[in-house]
Design an enzyme around this catalytic site. Structure first.
Site, short mmCIF file in Angstrom:
data_model
loop_
_atom_site.label_atom_id
_atom_site.label_comp_id
_atom_site.label_asym_id
_atom_site.label_seq_id
_atom_site.Cartn_x
_atom_site.Cartn_y
_atom_site.Cartn_z
N GLU A 173 11.49 -18.78 -29.60
CA GLU A 173 10.08 -19.13 -29.80
C GLU A 173 9.89 -20.35 -30.71
OE1 GLU A 173 7.75 -15.77 -31.02
OE2 GLU A 173 8.17 -14.66 -29.20
N GLU A 354 11.44 -10.56 -24.37
CA GLU A 354 10.62 -9.72 -25.26
C GLU A 354 9.34 -9.33 -24.54
OE1 GLU A 354 9.77 -11.16 -29.22
OE2 GLU A 354 11.78 -12.00 -29.45
C1 FCB Z 1 8.00 -12.25 -31.46
C2 FCB Z 1 9.26 -12.43 -32.27
C3 FCB Z 1 9.93 -11.14 -32.64
C4 FCB Z 1 8.92 -10.10 -33.03
C5 FCB Z 1 7.86 -9.95 -31.97
C6 FCB Z 1 6.84 -8.88 -32.25
O1 FCB Z 1 7.18 -13.35 -31.63
O2 FCB Z 1 10.17 -13.24 -31.56
O3 FCB Z 1 10.86 -11.39 -33.65
O4 FCB Z 1 8.39 -10.43 -34.26
O5 FCB Z 1 7.19 -11.16 -31.80
#
Ligand code: FCB
Length: 447
Positions: A173, A354
């Site tokens: 990210e 994620e």
């Molecule tokens: C993302 C991050 C991860 C975690 C999630 C909830 O932005 O990459 O580390 O904090 O959100």
């Protein structure tokens, strides 16, 4: 236990689908002073009073550094096929440069061996925000040199661990570093400087490209790509102004990162918006975009929320939010995002690295955690992902954020995102209902 029932009809994923879960080093490892680890920007930042909820830090986190074998057994018991974790740069190079710290490398080798012994495919992220503090002191991501330091670190890791890692992710990210680290300042290094922020974006993209080149230079046939959190940006109303504002917003949220890697250019509208004298514009050198757009093997997508953009360029809420106030729950956004990436950038292999939800979990007297909201969330998002696959999106795998409750950055330990509950007083791990559900989804190949 009662588990929400799914939509009509069974949904089956491909046999090869990589059912997974994700974590990151600073959020789970603890042991911040052990075996030669150096300081990171998150050690510094979390120690500043008022920066994190309850003053929480990652000093102990969930003690994964010592309990990794138990955590590996948990993964095996859940049936995980894929585990995405990150390597802590300050464990490998305590000051961000120079001779690697063998004890740091040894930890990850033990972890990787443990994954292979259990038949779980590793996916390793090189950088999940824990920049060595020494590099921050030298300018951090505002300094172009940090991109080169990252490539050197990547080279060290590729050579030491490459035989065990079939898929690498470069930078987690970059947008969050830009926005939270340099625009709002609620993440390390806690700056509020828009002009610096986009120079940082360019250097993060450059670091990504240099690391791709470093992997190829080792002759490795492992795969590599970036890990981008992408947000579908919808106009909040039907006006042409909202449509135009949403398009520009999309430039900052998505195209900045996608276009540079996959098209070798930054979006014209974004560059025009920043202006020719911005530090970013001034910082782009001939050849940089060629480096940034070095061919990648897979694109990691992280999806949590859509954004609704108003005519004046602000944002609006349309759907229910979660405990994370930035998150609106909109599973269709997953479908829109996956199909858009494939449509606009071609059939590049995709992985969801994620997707998840924080819920107010408590451990019941019967030793269960009734997080049925998480089950509904995951089921709905997986349903959207399945539909995208059926419509031709080459999605290979899906990683829940997160395997275990952990240190949620400025929110400390208050927000619980795990499939597995962690009792922070004892470090005991307890499967939540969602973990039990996910185990059966993996076993059945769907739901
Ligand atoms: C993302 C991050 C991860 C975690 C999630 C909830 O932005 O990459 O580390 O904090 O959100």
């Amino acid at each position: 236990m009662s588990i929400p029932t799914g939509p009509a009809g069974p949904l089956r994923f491909p046999d090869t689908f990589g059912w997974g879960a994700a974590t990151s080093a600073y959020q789970i490892e603890g042991a911040t002073k052990e075996d030669g680890r150096g300081e990171s920007v998150w050690d510094t930042f979390s120690r500043v009073p008022g920066r994190t909820r309850n003053g929480d830090t990652g000093d102990v986190a969930i003690d994964h550094y010592h309990r990794y074998a138990e955590d590996l057994d948990l993964m095996r018991d859940l049936g995980l096929r894929s585990y995405r974790f990150s390597i802590s740069w300050p464990r490998i190079q305590p000051d961000g440069t120079g001779t690697p710290n063998q004890r740091g490398l040894d930890f990850y080798r033990r972890l990787l061996d443990g994954l292979h012994e259990r038949g779980i495919t590793p996916m390793a992220t090189l950088f999940h925000w824990d920049l060595p503090q020494a590099l921050q002191d030298a300018g951090g991501w505002e300094s172009r040199d940090t991109a080169q330091r990252f490539a050197d670190y990547a080279d060290v890791v590729f050579r030491a661990l490459g035989d065990r890692v079939p898929a690498w992710l470069t930078i987690n990210e970059p947008k969050t570093v830009v926005q939270n680290g340099y625009l709002t300042g609620h993440h390390a290094p806690g700056r509020r400087d828009p002009d610096a922020a986009y120079l940082v974006a360019h250097h993060l993209q450059l670091a990504h490209g240099l690391a791709v080149g470093a992997l190829r230079a080792t002759g490795s046939d492992s795969r590599i790509g970036p890990a981008l959190n992408l947000h579908p940006c919808y106009p909040a109303d039907d006006s042409p102004q909202a449509a135009a504002a949403a398009h520009l917003y999309d430039g900052y949220e998505n195209r900045l990162y996608l276009d540079s890697v996959l098209r070798g250019s930054y979006p014209e509208d974004l560059l025009a918006d920043l202006g020719p004298h911005s530090r970013m514009a001034q910082g782009i050198r001939d050849g940089d975009l060629k480096i940034i757009s070095a061919p990648i093997d897979l694109l990691a997508v992280q999806y949590y929320t859509p954004i609704y953009v108003t005519a004046d360029g602000g944002t609006a809420h349309r759907w229910a939010t979660s405990e994370a106030e930035w998150q609106q729950i909109y599973p269709e956004g997953m479908y829109d995002l996956l199909t858009r990436v494939t449509r606009d950038y071609g059939p590049i292999p995709l992985t969801i690295t994620e997707n998840g939800l924080p819920t107010p979990d408590t451990l019941g007297t019967d030793d269960t955690v009734q997080d049925n909201g998480r089950i509904t969330f995951l089921r709905d998002h997986l349903t959207a992902a399945h539909r995208a696959i059926a419509d031709g999106v080459p999605l290979e795998s899906f990683h829940v954020w997160s395997l275990l409750d952990n240190f949620e950055w400025d929110q400390g330990y208050d927000q619980r995102w795990g499939l597995v509950y962690v009792d922070y007083a004892t470090q005991r791990r307890v499967l939540k209902n969602s973990a039990v559900w996910y185990r059966s989804v993996i076993a059945d190949g769907g739901f």
